[in-house]
Design a protein around this motif. Structure first.
Motif, PDB file in Angstrom:
ATOM      1  N   LYS A   3       3.452 -10.952  17.161  1.00  0.00           N
ATOM      2  CA  LYS A   3       2.114 -10.574  16.712  1.00  0.00           C
ATOM      3  C   LYS A   3       1.259 -10.195  17.913  1.00  0.00           C
ATOM      4  O   LYS A   3       0.491  -9.230  17.846  1.00  0.00           O
ATOM      5  CB  LYS A   3       1.465 -11.703  15.919  1.00  0.00           C
ATOM      6  CG  LYS A   3       0.069 -11.347  15.426  1.00  0.00           C
ATOM      7  CD  LYS A   3      -0.474 -12.324  14.398  1.00  0.00           C
ATOM      8  CE  LYS A   3      -0.818 -13.647  14.958  1.00  0.00           C
ATOM      9  NZ  LYS A   3      -1.502 -14.522  13.977  1.00  0.00           N
ATOM     10  N   ALA A   6       1.927  -6.638  18.841  1.00  0.00           N
ATOM     11  CA  ALA A   6       1.350  -5.711  17.868  1.00  0.00           C
ATOM     12  C   ALA A   6      -0.166  -5.637  17.999  1.00  0.00           C
ATOM     13  O   ALA A   6      -0.752  -4.549  17.959  1.00  0.00           O
ATOM     14  CB  ALA A   6       1.749  -6.122  16.452  1.00  0.00           C
ATOM     15  N   PHE A  10      -2.425  -2.263  18.958  1.00  0.00           N
ATOM     16  CA  PHE A  10      -3.475  -1.705  18.107  1.00  0.00           C
ATOM     17  C   PHE A  10      -4.884  -2.041  18.580  1.00  0.00           C
ATOM     18  O   PHE A  10      -5.844  -1.437  18.122  1.00  0.00           O
ATOM     19  CB  PHE A  10      -3.279  -2.148  16.655  1.00  0.00           C
ATOM     20  CG  PHE A  10      -2.106  -1.479  15.999  1.00  0.00           C
ATOM     21  CD1 PHE A  10      -2.164  -0.160  15.594  1.00  0.00           C
ATOM     22  CD2 PHE A  10      -0.920  -2.165  15.806  1.00  0.00           C
ATOM     23  CE1 PHE A  10      -1.084   0.472  15.006  1.00  0.00           C
ATOM     24  CE2 PHE A  10       0.177  -1.558  15.218  1.00  0.00           C
ATOM     25  CZ  PHE A  10       0.094  -0.231  14.826  1.00  0.00           C
ATOM     26  N   LEU A  16      -4.920  -3.962  13.441  1.00  0.00           N
ATOM     27  CA  LEU A  16      -3.566  -4.146  12.920  1.00  0.00           C
ATOM     28  C   LEU A  16      -3.602  -4.313  11.408  1.00  0.00           C
ATOM     29  O   LEU A  16      -2.825  -3.687  10.684  1.00  0.00           O
ATOM     30  CB  LEU A  16      -2.906  -5.354  13.589  1.00  0.00           C
ATOM     31  CG  LEU A  16      -1.521  -5.751  13.082  1.00  0.00           C
ATOM     32  CD1 LEU A  16      -0.524  -4.618  13.243  1.00  0.00           C
ATOM     33  CD2 LEU A  16      -1.041  -7.007  13.801  1.00  0.00           C
ATOM     34  N   LEU A  20      -1.879  -1.792   8.522  1.00  0.00           N
ATOM     35  CA  LEU A  20      -0.898  -2.323   7.571  1.00  0.00           C
ATOM     36  C   LEU A  20      -1.466  -2.498   6.162  1.00  0.00           C
ATOM     37  O   LEU A  20      -0.750  -2.950   5.265  1.00  0.00           O
ATOM     38  CB  LEU A  20      -0.371  -3.668   8.073  1.00  0.00           C
ATOM     39  CG  LEU A  20       0.381  -3.619   9.408  1.00  0.00           C
ATOM     40  CD1 LEU A  20       0.781  -5.020   9.834  1.00  0.00           C
ATOM     41  CD2 LEU A  20       1.595  -2.712   9.323  1.00  0.00           C
ATOM     42  N   VAL A  38       7.522  -7.129   8.173  1.00  0.00           N
ATOM     43  CA  VAL A  38       6.320  -6.674   8.878  1.00  0.00           C
ATOM     44  C   VAL A  38       6.721  -5.952  10.158  1.00  0.00           C
ATOM     45  O   VAL A  38       6.169  -4.902  10.494  1.00  0.00           O
ATOM     46  CB  VAL A  38       5.380  -7.862   9.182  1.00  0.00           C
ATOM     47  CG1 VAL A  38       4.227  -7.429  10.074  1.00  0.00           C
ATOM     48  CG2 VAL A  38       4.863  -8.471   7.891  1.00  0.00           C
ATOM     49  N   GLN A  39       7.694  -6.499  10.865  1.00  0.00           N
ATOM     50  CA  GLN A  39       8.145  -5.845  12.098  1.00  0.00           C
ATOM     51  C   GLN A  39       8.663  -4.436  11.813  1.00  0.00           C
ATOM     52  O   GLN A  39       8.329  -3.490  12.525  1.00  0.00           O
ATOM     53  CB  GLN A  39       9.243  -6.666  12.777  1.00  0.00           C
ATOM     54  CG  GLN A  39       8.732  -7.907  13.443  1.00  0.00           C
ATOM     55  CD  GLN A  39       9.765  -8.535  14.339  1.00  0.00           C
ATOM     56  OE1 GLN A  39      10.444  -7.840  15.099  1.00  0.00           O
ATOM     57  NE2 GLN A  39       9.905  -9.845  14.263  1.00  0.00           N
ATOM     58  N   GLU A  41       7.896  -2.549   9.261  1.00  0.00           N
ATOM     59  CA  GLU A  41       6.761  -1.722   8.841  1.00  0.00           C
ATOM     60  C   GLU A  41       5.999  -1.209  10.061  1.00  0.00           C
ATOM     61  O   GLU A  41       5.642  -0.032  10.132  1.00  0.00           O
ATOM     62  CB  GLU A  41       5.844  -2.542   7.937  1.00  0.00           C
ATOM     63  CG  GLU A  41       4.726  -1.745   7.330  1.00  0.00           C
ATOM     64  CD  GLU A  41       3.874  -2.565   6.364  1.00  0.00           C
ATOM     65  OE1 GLU A  41       2.856  -2.012   5.908  1.00  0.00           O
ATOM     66  OE2 GLU A  41       4.197  -3.738   6.068  1.00  0.00           O
ATOM     67  N   ILE A  42       5.772  -2.075  11.033  1.00  0.00           N
ATOM     68  CA  ILE A  42       5.076  -1.671  12.255  1.00  0.00           C
ATOM     69  C   ILE A  42       5.924  -0.670  13.031  1.00  0.00           C
ATOM     70  O   ILE A  42       5.399   0.316  13.577  1.00  0.00           O
ATOM     71  CB  ILE A  42       4.729  -2.899  13.116  1.00  0.00           C
ATOM     72  CG1 ILE A  42       3.677  -3.755  12.401  1.00  0.00           C
ATOM     73  CG2 ILE A  42       4.235  -2.477  14.504  1.00  0.00           C
ATOM     74  CD1 ILE A  42       3.443  -5.123  13.033  1.00  0.00           C
ATOM     75  N   GLN A  43       7.224  -0.886  13.066  1.00  0.00           N
ATOM     76  CA  GLN A  43       8.107   0.056  13.758  1.00  0.00           C
ATOM     77  C   GLN A  43       7.969   1.454  13.174  1.00  0.00           C
ATOM     78  O   GLN A  43       7.848   2.442  13.906  1.00  0.00           O
ATOM     79  CB  GLN A  43       9.557  -0.419  13.669  1.00  0.00           C
ATOM     80  CG  GLN A  43      10.544   0.495  14.379  1.00  0.00           C
ATOM     81  CD  GLN A  43      11.944  -0.072  14.402  1.00  0.00           C
ATOM     82  OE1 GLN A  43      12.131  -1.238  14.703  1.00  0.00           O
ATOM     83  NE2 GLN A  43      12.927   0.752  14.083  1.00  0.00           N
ATOM     84  N   LYS A  45       5.374   2.636  11.367  1.00  0.00           N
ATOM     85  CA  LYS A  45       4.012   3.150  11.532  1.00  0.00           C
ATOM     86  C   LYS A  45       3.696   3.545  12.971  1.00  0.00           C
ATOM     87  O   LYS A  45       2.763   4.304  13.204  1.00  0.00           O
ATOM     88  CB  LYS A  45       3.006   2.136  11.007  1.00  0.00           C
ATOM     89  CG  LYS A  45       3.083   2.014   9.486  1.00  0.00           C
ATOM     90  CD  LYS A  45       1.933   1.244   8.919  1.00  0.00           C
ATOM     91  CE  LYS A  45       2.091   1.116   7.423  1.00  0.00           C
ATOM     92  NZ  LYS A  45       1.438   2.151   6.682  1.00  0.00           N
ATOM     93  N   THR A  46       4.465   3.033  13.935  1.00  0.00           N
ATOM     94  CA  THR A  46       4.239   3.397  15.339  1.00  0.00           C
ATOM     95  C   THR A  46       5.278   4.399  15.831  1.00  0.00           C
ATOM     96  O   THR A  46       5.377   4.649  17.036  1.00  0.00           O
ATOM     97  CB  THR A  46       4.273   2.159  16.261  1.00  0.00           C
ATOM     98  OG1 THR A  46       5.580   1.581  16.233  1.00  0.00           O
ATOM     99  CG2 THR A  46       3.208   1.154  15.889  1.00  0.00           C
TER     100      THR A  46
END
Length: 62
Positions: A3, A6, A10, A16, A20, A38-39, A41-43, A45-46
């Protein structure tokens, strides 16, 4: 990823949460070892600037 990583990427927990589409309260409640979904999803989105950490998954399963 954690976290902390992340949030640093952001700029804040609020940013963040916005990316999300979650509440800041939800993000605040996550442990530093982010949940697997979540990881990923962030991967996505980035564009993989941040990547899911498979080592963390192994630690969580142990």
């Amino acid at each position: 990823m954690t976290k902390t990583e992340a949030v640093n990427f952001f700029g804040s927990q609020k940013a963040l949460a916005h990316v999300l589409q979650r509440s800041k309260t939800t993000v605040s409640g996550w442990p530093d070892k982010l949940p697997r979904g979540v990881q990923f999803e962030i991967q996505v989105k980035t564009d993989a600037q941040l990547k899911a950490d498979l080592e963390l998954f192994n630690e969580q399963a142990a």
